[in-house]
Scaffold this motif. Structure first.
Motif: not given
Ligand SMILES: Nc1ncnc2c1ncn2[C@@H]1O[C@H](COP(=O)(O)OP(=O)(O)OP(=O)(O)O)[C@@H](O)[C@H]1O
Ligand SMILES: O=C(O)C1=C[C@@H](O)[C@@H](O)[C@H](O)C1
Ligand SMILES: [Mg+2]
Length: 262
Positions: A25-54
């Motif tokens: 009964d503790e809050p669950f956070i998935d970092l990939d899901a949080r990244i997707a929510e933050h950038i407004g696209q899937t992590t895969a799209e962002f990773f491929n378009h913006a590059g790994e460093a970003r």
């Protein structure tokens, strides 16, 4: 409760993290899901378009935010340790860092059951490159983890139960270790007080021109201590302790300016 799950992509961090969070009964956070929510696209799209460093820079910022929370069960992305700053954050956090591990073959077979579009590294690498990446990352996971859980041929429920047991053991150990730290503190405070007495005795010996080493006194003191503490402490510990404090006291008195003047 603070738990960080690390491990290679597809090993089961999200699956196990969700399960642990429900059970505890503790809050669950998935970092990939949080990244997707933050950038407004899937992590895969962002990773491929913006590059790994970003991608890693955003991952670091959001990781830091999560680790600031009082409680979390955090499933990280498989490459979170690629960025040294993120690795340091995890290493220095007071969370239980749990490495979910499996053989490369089992890891791949789990990945085959998932949607490859979510995992850019799966699409962008052939199997040889993927295995090299797996080996490279094992060292980093081992460096940050407090607990190593082998997940091969275990169900998510078995893995979650193993983690819960280890965490309970960890908290019992942490309590006992805090007792040891408190006792070490008391012992060292007593040694500090002992050194002050050694210094006063040195002044008296210098004033009355008495010898620093008095063998009779040392023999009697040791016999007395052995009688009292022999039943509860190993004789070697008592002997070595007495040798150490006696030698330190003698050296201290020999270095006192009052003795130098004689
Ligand atoms: N113990 C297990 N036994 C069999 N299959 C499992 C086990 N744990 C997870 N899986 C399956 O493996 C796949 C990958 O799991 P999951 O998405 O939880 O991995 P992950 O470590 O979060 O991956 P990523 O790093 O890509 O986020 C899923 O299909 C999941 O159902
Ligand atoms: O292993 C990796 O480097 C990654 C794993 C995923 O979870 C995502 O974090 C992203 O696709 C990078
Ligand atoms: Mg995941």
């Amino acid at each position: 409760m603070k738990i960080i799950l690390v491990g290679f992509m597809g090993v089961g961090k999200t699956t196990i993290g969700q399960q642990l969070a429900t059970q505890m009964d503790e809050p669950f956070i998935d970092l990939d899901a949080r990244i997707a929510e933050h950038i407004g696209q899937t992590t895969a799209e962002f990773f491929n378009h913006a590059g790994e460093a970003r991608f890693r820079a955003v991952e670091f910022t959001l990781l830091a935010e999560v680790l600031d929370q009082d409680a979390f069960i955090l499933s990280t992305g498989g490459g979170v340790l690629e960025q040294a700053e993120s690795q340091a954050l995890i290493q220095n956090s007071d969370a239980h860092v749990i490495w979910l591990d499996s053989t490369f073959a089992n890891n791949v077979s789990r990945l085959l059951g998932t949607d490859a579009a979510d995992r850019p590294l799966l699409l962008n690498n052939n199997i040889v490159a993927l295995e090299a990446l797996w080996h490279h990352r094992q060292t980093a996971f081992a460096a940050v983890a407090n607990e190593h859980i082998v997940t091969d041929f275990k169900t998510p429920a078995q893995i979650s139960a193993e983690i819960t047991t280890k965490i309970q053991q960890d908290s019992v150990l942490a309590f006992e270790r805090s007792q040891i730290d408190a006792l070490d503190n008391e012992i060292l405070q007593a040694l500090t007080a002992r050194m002050a007495v050694v210094n006063r005795i040195g002044e008296i010996k210098a004033q009355h021109k008495l010898p620093i080493v008095q063998n009779g006194r040392m023999t009697t003191a040791k016999a007395d201590i052995m009688t009292r503490f022999g039943p509860t402490l190993p004789a070697k510990l008592i002997t070595e302790y007495l040798q150490l404090v006696t030698r330190t006291a003698i050296e201290h008195q020999q270095n006192m300016p009052q003795f130098g003047m004689r």
